[in-house]
Design a protein around this motif. Structure first.
Motif, mmCIF file in Angstrom:
data_model
loop_
_atom_site.group_PDB
_atom_site.id
_atom_site.type_symbol
_atom_site.label_atom_id
_atom_site.label_comp_id
_atom_site.label_asym_id
_atom_site.label_seq_id
_atom_site.Cartn_x
_atom_site.Cartn_y
_atom_site.Cartn_z
ATOM 1 N N VAL A 249 34.916 2.140 -20.811
ATOM 2 C CA VAL A 249 36.458 2.256 -22.167
ATOM 3 C C VAL A 249 36.947 0.685 -23.013
ATOM 4 O O VAL A 249 36.571 -0.023 -21.732
ATOM 5 N N SER A 250 37.050 0.764 -23.866
ATOM 6 C CA SER A 250 37.173 -0.381 -24.694
ATOM 7 C C SER A 250 39.035 -0.918 -24.013
ATOM 8 O O SER A 250 39.494 0.254 -23.732
ATOM 9 N N ARG A 251 39.398 -1.666 -24.309
ATOM 10 C CA ARG A 251 40.895 -2.781 -24.001
ATOM 11 C C ARG A 251 41.782 -1.811 -24.820
ATOM 12 O O ARG A 251 42.901 -1.346 -24.468
ATOM 13 N N ARG A 252 41.445 -1.412 -25.812
ATOM 14 C CA ARG A 252 41.872 -0.888 -26.436
ATOM 15 C C ARG A 252 42.717 0.046 -26.167
ATOM 16 O O ARG A 252 43.942 1.035 -26.687
ATOM 17 N N ASN A 253 41.496 1.079 -25.844
ATOM 18 C CA ASN A 253 42.325 2.480 -25.428
ATOM 19 C C ASN A 253 43.083 2.730 -24.070
ATOM 20 O O ASN A 253 42.887 3.686 -23.425
ATOM 21 N N LEU A 257 44.994 5.982 -21.916
ATOM 22 C CA LEU A 257 43.570 7.464 -21.151
ATOM 23 C C LEU A 257 44.519 6.760 -19.955
ATOM 24 O O LEU A 257 44.827 7.840 -19.248
ATOM 25 N N ARG A 258 44.784 5.982 -19.503
ATOM 26 C CA ARG A 258 45.534 6.106 -17.810
ATOM 27 C C ARG A 258 47.060 7.074 -18.139
ATOM 28 O O ARG A 258 46.926 8.272 -16.762
ATOM 29 N N ASP A 259 47.183 6.596 -19.126
ATOM 30 C CA ASP A 259 48.936 6.972 -19.461
ATOM 31 C C ASP A 259 48.593 8.589 -19.803
ATOM 32 O O ASP A 259 49.146 9.398 -19.081
ATOM 33 N N LEU A 260 47.357 9.421 -19.857
ATOM 34 C CA LEU A 260 47.293 10.514 -20.472
ATOM 35 C C LEU A 260 46.657 11.189 -18.629
ATOM 36 O O LEU A 260 46.867 11.983 -18.807
ATOM 37 N N LEU A 261 45.873 10.218 -18.368
ATOM 38 C CA LEU A 261 45.475 10.858 -16.853
ATOM 39 C C LEU A 261 46.567 11.153 -16.071
ATOM 40 O O LEU A 261 47.119 11.849 -15.314
ATOM 41 N N ALA A 262 47.281 10.037 -15.880
ATOM 42 C CA ALA A 262 48.422 10.431 -15.499
ATOM 43 C C ALA A 262 49.475 11.689 -15.555
ATOM 44 O O ALA A 262 49.978 12.848 -14.304
#
Length: 270
Positions: A249-253, A257-262
């Motif tokens: 996973v790139s740093r900018r994404n 991604l963590r927010d969407l997974l939560a």
């Protein structure tokens, strides 16, 4: 009639006479095709294309697309396509071959389509349709449409994606796709049962499949949120695990991604 509305001008190239005759027959039946010039090999094809270049698009002999066999003596179809790519206004290329093992190399050369012999009329017509759309959108050798003209439509999918496999069109359920990787102008769709290459930009899939839970984790990769089994943080590196695949996973994404997974996990918990 504008250049983008003109019938297609086609060069058909095959060193085997029966195969060339079949190409000419199918092209002659399609109302989107205006003129068809046959070439019995790469040398003759280059000579005819040279004349077209002297006329200059949209001259009388300008060629929109080359329907091109691969296995030919001397200069094969892949080498000829590579030469065509160096033209100032290269024609579009559709490969027509009895071999399915050249597909990736053909896609690297930005072929519009890859048809397997024996040809099926409905599949052949689909290739002509793709060429016509690209020419209409100004992506062929003709001049681009005037400013303000509507662009050609991006491919849209329902619940399935049509893919070519051994000359047969199969329909892959989008629900089965775990992640997608960009490969030039193409995208490779991964499922638990294998992968498939389709001619569509990753950015197009990102836009169309966002509502289906696909998210970009890298400039060249989309993943289905519901397929992520593990998110790993190792120092400054972030990865996700999907089955036996670990994807960077790139740093900018990473934060998105963590927010969407939560949010996805909270939605499943309710």
């Amino acid at each position: 009639m504008s250049a983008s509305d003109m019938p297609l001008s086609v060069l058909a190239v095959d060193d085997e006479e029966p195969a060339l005759e079949e190409l000419l027959y199918l092209l002659g039946r399609d109302p989107r095709v205006g003129s068809v010039v046959p070439a019995a090999g790469p040398t003759e094809a280059l000579r005819r294309l040279g004349r077209a270049m002297e006329d200059g698009p949209p001259g009388d002999r300008a060629v929109d697309v080359v329907f091109l066999d691969i296995d030919m003596p001397g200069l094969d179809g892949l080498e000829l396509a590579r030469l065509l790519g160096r033209f100032a206004a290269p024609p579009l290329v559709v490969f027509v071959t009895a071999h399915d093992d050249f597909a990736v190399r053909a896609f690297d050369l930005k072929a519009v389509d890859y048809l397997l012999k024996p040809l099926r009329e409905e599949r052949f017509a689909e290739a002509v349709r793709r060429v016509a759309e690209l020419v209409r959108a100004g992506q062929g050798p003709r001049p681009a449409a005037p400013a303000g003209a509507a662009p050609g439509p991006a491919p849209a999918f329902g619940d399935h994606v049509p893919v070519e496999l051994g000359g047969v069109t199969r329909f892959v359920p989008i629900a089965d796709i775990t992640h997608v990787e960009a490969q030039g102008d193409y995208a490779r769709l991964h499922t638990p049962h294998g992968s498939h290459l389709v001619r569509v930009a990753l950015s197009t899939l990102e836009e169309q499949w966002r509502a289906r839970g696909f998210v970009r984790i890298h400039r060249s990769r989309l993943v289905a949120l519901g397929r992520i089994e593990e998110l790993r943080l190792d120092g400054g590196n972030v990865t996700v695990r999907i089955g036996d695949r670990v994807l960077a996973v790139s740093r900018r994404n990473a934060r998105e991604l963590r927010d969407l997974l939560a949010r996805h996990a909270a939605g499943r918990a309710r």
